[in-house]
Design an enzyme around this catalytic site. Structure first.
Site, PDB file in Angstrom:
ATOM      1  CB  THR A 152      -0.903   0.216   1.326  1.00 37.52           C
ATOM      2  OG1 THR A 152      -1.893  -1.227   1.070  1.00 37.52           O
ATOM      3  CG2 THR A 152      -1.602   1.127   1.434  1.00 37.52           C
ATOM      4  NE  ARG A 159     -12.093  -9.774   4.523  1.00 33.59           N
ATOM      5  CZ  ARG A 159     -13.203 -10.356   4.446  1.00 33.59           C
ATOM      6  NH1 ARG A 159     -14.365  -9.857   5.044  1.00 33.59           N
ATOM      7  NH2 ARG A 159     -13.349 -11.348   3.656  1.00 33.59           N
ATOM      8  CD  GLU A 160      -2.847  -8.892   9.202  1.00 33.19           C
ATOM      9  OE1 GLU A 160      -2.596  -9.533  10.323  1.00 33.19           O
ATOM     10  OE2 GLU A 160      -1.817  -8.227   8.635  1.00 33.19           O
ATOM     11  CG  ASN A 194      -7.269  -0.014   4.133  1.00 30.98           C
ATOM     12  OD1 ASN A 194      -8.293  -0.752   3.627  1.00 30.98           O
ATOM     13  ND2 ASN A 194      -6.241  -0.319   4.324  1.00 30.98           N
ATOM     14  N   GLY A 245     -16.766  -0.411  19.569  1.00 33.77           N
ATOM     15  CA  GLY A 245     -15.946  -1.076  20.688  1.00 33.77           C
ATOM     16  C   GLY A 245     -14.317  -0.493  20.850  1.00 33.77           C
ATOM     17  N   GLY A 258      -7.357  -1.269  14.899  1.00 28.65           N
ATOM     18  CA  GLY A 258      -5.800  -1.284  14.926  1.00 28.65           C
ATOM     19  C   GLY A 258      -5.139  -2.214  13.728  1.00 28.65           C
ATOM     20  CB  CYS A 303      -4.118  -2.099   6.876  1.00 24.24           C
ATOM     21  SG  CYS A 303      -2.843  -3.477   6.153  1.00 24.24           S
ATOM     22  CE  LYS A 363       0.965  -0.051   6.582  1.00 21.68           C
ATOM     23  NZ  LYS A 363       0.277   0.385   5.316  1.00 21.68           N
ATOM     24  CE  LYS A 379      -8.116  -9.037  10.644  1.00 16.66           C
ATOM     25  NZ  LYS A 379      -8.880  -8.780   9.162  1.00 16.66           N
TER      26      LYS A 379
HETATM   27  N1  LIG Z   1      -1.242  -7.054   6.310  1.00 14.18           N
HETATM   28  C1  LIG Z   1      -2.219  -6.993   5.545  1.00 14.18           C
HETATM   29  O1  LIG Z   1      -3.489  -7.346   6.027  1.00 14.18           O
HETATM   30  C2  LIG Z   1      -2.226  -5.907   4.404  1.00 14.18           C
HETATM   31  C3  LIG Z   1      -3.274  -6.013   3.551  1.00 14.18           C
HETATM   32  C4  LIG Z   1      -3.206  -5.290   2.487  1.00 14.18           C
HETATM   33  C5  LIG Z   1      -2.164  -4.539   2.063  1.00 14.18           C
HETATM   34  N2  LIG Z   1      -1.000  -4.703   2.975  1.00 14.18           N
HETATM   35  C6  LIG Z   1       0.323  -3.712   2.522  1.00 14.18           C
HETATM   36  O2  LIG Z   1       1.212  -4.683   2.119  1.00 14.18           O
HETATM   37  C7  LIG Z   1       2.328  -4.314   2.365  1.00 14.18           C
HETATM   38  C8  LIG Z   1       3.048  -5.333   3.162  1.00 14.18           C
HETATM   39  O3  LIG Z   1       2.492  -5.804   4.364  1.00 14.18           O
HETATM   40  P1  LIG Z   1       2.696  -6.973   5.511  1.00 14.18           P
HETATM   41  O4  LIG Z   1       1.639  -6.904   6.422  1.00 14.18           O
HETATM   42  O5  LIG Z   1       2.653  -8.174   4.322  1.00 14.18           O
HETATM   43  O6  LIG Z   1       4.015  -6.439   5.819  1.00 14.18           O
HETATM   44  P2  LIG Z   1       4.856  -7.589   6.636  1.00 14.18           P
HETATM   45  O7  LIG Z   1       5.798  -6.698   7.432  1.00 14.18           O
HETATM   46  O8  LIG Z   1       4.142  -8.608   7.251  1.00 14.18           O
HETATM   47  O9  LIG Z   1       6.001  -7.860   5.630  1.00 14.18           O
HETATM   48  C9  LIG Z   1       6.944  -7.184   4.760  1.00 14.18           C
HETATM   49  C10 LIG Z   1       8.020  -7.974   4.652  1.00 14.18           C
HETATM   50  O10 LIG Z   1       9.088  -7.409   3.572  1.00 14.18           O
HETATM   51  C11 LIG Z   1      10.192  -7.640   3.925  1.00 14.18           C
HETATM   52  N3  LIG Z   1      11.194  -6.736   3.259  1.00 14.18           N
HETATM   53  C12 LIG Z   1      11.201  -5.608   3.720  1.00 14.18           C
HETATM   54  N4  LIG Z   1      12.259  -4.830   3.047  1.00 14.18           N
HETATM   55  C13 LIG Z   1      12.460  -5.401   2.003  1.00 14.18           C
HETATM   56  C14 LIG Z   1      13.458  -5.484   0.888  1.00 14.18           C
HETATM   57  N5  LIG Z   1      14.178  -4.654   0.408  1.00 14.18           N
HETATM   58  N6  LIG Z   1      13.575  -6.511  -0.053  1.00 14.18           N
HETATM   59  C15 LIG Z   1      12.982  -7.743   0.222  1.00 14.18           C
HETATM   60  N7  LIG Z   1      12.160  -8.000   1.424  1.00 14.18           N
HETATM   61  C16 LIG Z   1      11.846  -6.849   2.378  1.00 14.18           C
HETATM   62  C17 LIG Z   1      10.191  -7.780   5.490  1.00 14.18           C
HETATM   63  O11 LIG Z   1      11.411  -8.475   5.969  1.00 14.18           O
HETATM   64  C18 LIG Z   1       8.953  -8.357   5.934  1.00 14.18           C
HETATM   65  O12 LIG Z   1       9.178  -9.710   5.670  1.00 14.18           O
HETATM   66  C19 LIG Z   1       2.367  -2.873   3.156  1.00 14.18           C
HETATM   67  O13 LIG Z   1       2.405  -1.906   2.419  1.00 14.18           O
HETATM   68  C20 LIG Z   1       0.822  -3.095   3.616  1.00 14.18           C
HETATM   69  O14 LIG Z   1       0.081  -1.794   4.023  1.00 14.18           O
HETATM   70  C21 LIG Z   1      -1.339  -5.212   4.058  1.00 14.18           C
END
Ligand SMILES: NC(=O)c1ccc[n+]([C@@H]2O[C@H](COP(=O)([O-])OP(=O)(O)OC[C@H]3O[C@@H](n4cnc5c(N)ncnc54)[C@H](O)[C@@H]3O)[C@@H](O)[C@H]2O)c1
Length: 458
Positions: free
Chosen positions: A121, A155-156, A227, A272, A276, A279, A282, A339
């Site tokens: 994102t 969604r996680e 979001n 509630g 948190g 996503c 931030k 969650k």
């Molecule tokens: N978690 C969610 O539910 C969700 C849903 C939709 C979108 N997003 C977006 O997707 C993105 C990732 O979210 P996430 O929850 O998977 O994050 P996360 O922190 O779980 O995973 C990110 C991974 O990227 C790795 N990383 C960081 N820099 C790197 C690099 N230069 N090269 C290779 N690997 C690298 C980290 O070590 C980590 O394992 C974010 O922008 C988030 O906002 C997350």
């Protein structure tokens, strides 16, 4: 198609695992070597229902590999998904340093034409910057790049099902070839040609996902706008809860009736402890900053944040009103993840509640079905128990902070017997007040009549 995934967090693992399951060949990489070792040993570094089966099948079929050599992944993929984290900076802006770092790796190591897809994102106009960065970092290699945006809406907790059955797939592109490549990548999902790990033997009939082709800037905006709107709905419901508490209404009755209006819809109207996770908080901050920097006052989002932060203060006020002094009181906590169905505790309101309880000298005993290991790395001085009844034993108050169904299903008569004082503060409006009263609890929740006649310290 040959795909590379950079970043093996929630989004990278779900994207890589599901696209491999759908028939593509995927190599995923991460800078965290320990994470790659864990994945190569057949384990997952995160808890996500259904994901282990998906990755294991894809690995055994030879369609999914993990490597710490980013060059190997970059060279392999015709299309490269960027799935790295974009955490908030102190200013609220998204920290895009990992994206820049990935652009540098791709530019330096590509060697041939690549479609580079932002799945992380990111604020609008990142695609523009990414295209420039790839040109600069890749100038000696001679490779050409196309850039696309393909925001992720999973969604996680239900991420695998969400990936295979999305309502929409959004692709922001600037040329027909990128659109075609993305259609090809998502063809198995669009046509239902995959082994669905969630629904056996067949998936329920439903409309095919919408495939929306937009500009890159629109795709980036769609994710932040979605979001932020979800956060707005939650904060709206929370304000209604405050009003109901003053006026004697019941927020559940109000939001249920509102949600029956198809223009409003029932989701994300639960009052509630607030939202948190990695996503919503931030992304709202980053959207707000993006608007500010571009001369647009999106003040209503500031209010969404303010209302959300106040939920924790209001909840602690309820705890103090019920328990009076917190120092040296035995307080049980059920739920630490942000969650249910995830072990993710990033920006989890429950973690903040525990920190504040500890700060006021309470003795905290806590449980969570899957997040204890992670929570114990950030919370010192808490006694953790796997069994929720152990948390209840001798507690002078029990706080429900994550709406795990396991907690709804507890034998509450037994919990009552275990507690030193049968006081439950339900920050997620999970339990029926009338039943809790019938069992003899002092019971408090948000925006619903407490029905409790037990003494409350005012
Ligand atoms: N978690 C969610 O539910 C969700 C849903 C939709 C979108 N997003 C977006 O997707 C993105 C990732 O979210 P996430 O929850 O998977 O994050 P996360 O922190 O779980 O995973 C990110 C991974 O990227 C790795 N990383 C960081 N820099 C790197 C690099 N230069 N090269 C290779 N690997 C690298 C980290 O070590 C980590 O394992 C974010 O922008 C988030 O906002 C997350």
């Amino acid at each position: 198609m040959r795909l590379a995934v950079i970043g093996c967090g929630y989004v990278g693992l779900v994207t890589g695992g599901c696209l491999a399951e759908a028939g593509h060949d995927v190599i995923a990489t991460d800078t965290d070597a320990a994470r790659i070792d864990t994945l190569n040993s057949g384990k997952l570094p995160i808890y996500e229902p259904g994901l282990e089966g998906v990755t294991e099948r894809a690995r055994r079929a030879g369609r999914l590999r993990f490597t710490s050599d980013s060059g190997e992944a970059v060279r392999f993929g015709d299309a490269i998904f960027i799935c790295v984290g974009t955490p908030p900076l102190e200013s609220g802006d998204a920290d895009l340093s990992a994206i820049d770092n990935v652009a540098r790796q791709i530019g330096a190591k590509a060697g041939s034409f690549k479609l580079v897809i932002e799945k992380s994102t990111v604020p609008a106009q990142t695609g523009e910057q990414l295209r420039r960065a790839l040109a600069v970092y890749g100038r000696s290699g001679g490779a050409k790049f196309h850039v696309a945006s393909n925001p992720e809406f999973l969604r996680e907790g239900t991420a695998v099902g969400d990936f295979f059955h999305p309502e929409r797939i959004v692709v922001g592109v600037e040329d027909a070839e990128s659109e075609q490549q993305l259609r090809e990548i998502y063809r198995p999902i669009l046509e239902g040609q995959f082994h669905c790990p969630v629904h056996q033997p067949t998936c329920p009939a439903g409309p095919a996902p919408a495939f929306l082709v937009t500009t890159i800037a629109s795709a980036e905006l769609i994710k932040h706008a979605s979001n932020s709107f979800l956060g707005l709905k939650i904060s709206y419901a929370n304000m209604l809860a405050e009003l109901c508490e003053r006026l004697g209404g019941n927020v559940e009755e109000v939001t249920q009736a509102m949600g029956l209006d198809p223009r409003i819809g029932p989701q994300f109207l639960n009052a509630g402890l607030g939202f948190g996770g990695f996503c919503l908080p931030k992304d709202i901050q980053a959207f707000l900053r993006l608007a500010e920097r571009n001369g647009v006052d999106f003040g209503m989002l500031r209010e969404v944040e303010r209302v959300n932060k106040r939920r924790i203060d209001l909840f602690l006020e309820k705890v103090r009103r019920a328990l009076w002094v917190l120092k040296d009181k035995e307080v049980g906590v059920l739920g630490l993840a942000f969650k249910p169905n995830t072990d993710d505790i990033r920006f989890a309101p429950g973690i903040e509640v525990v920190r504040r309880l500890l700060g006021e000298g309470a003795k905290v005993r806590a449980s969570d079905p899957v997040a204890i290991a992670r929570a114990s790395t950030v919370l010192a001085g808490v006694d953790f128990f796997e069994d929720p009844y152990d948390v209840a034993r001798g507690a002078e108050a029990l706080l429900l902070l994550t709406e795990w169904k396991e907690y709804r299903q507890l034998d509450w008569a037994r919990v009552h017997k275990e507690m030193a004082r049968p006081l439950v503060l339900d920050a997620r409006n999970m339990l029926p007040p009338a039943q809790m009263k019938a069992l003899g609890f002092e019971y408090h929740s948000f925006g619903r009549p407490d029905l409790t006649s037990a003494p409350v310290f005012a």
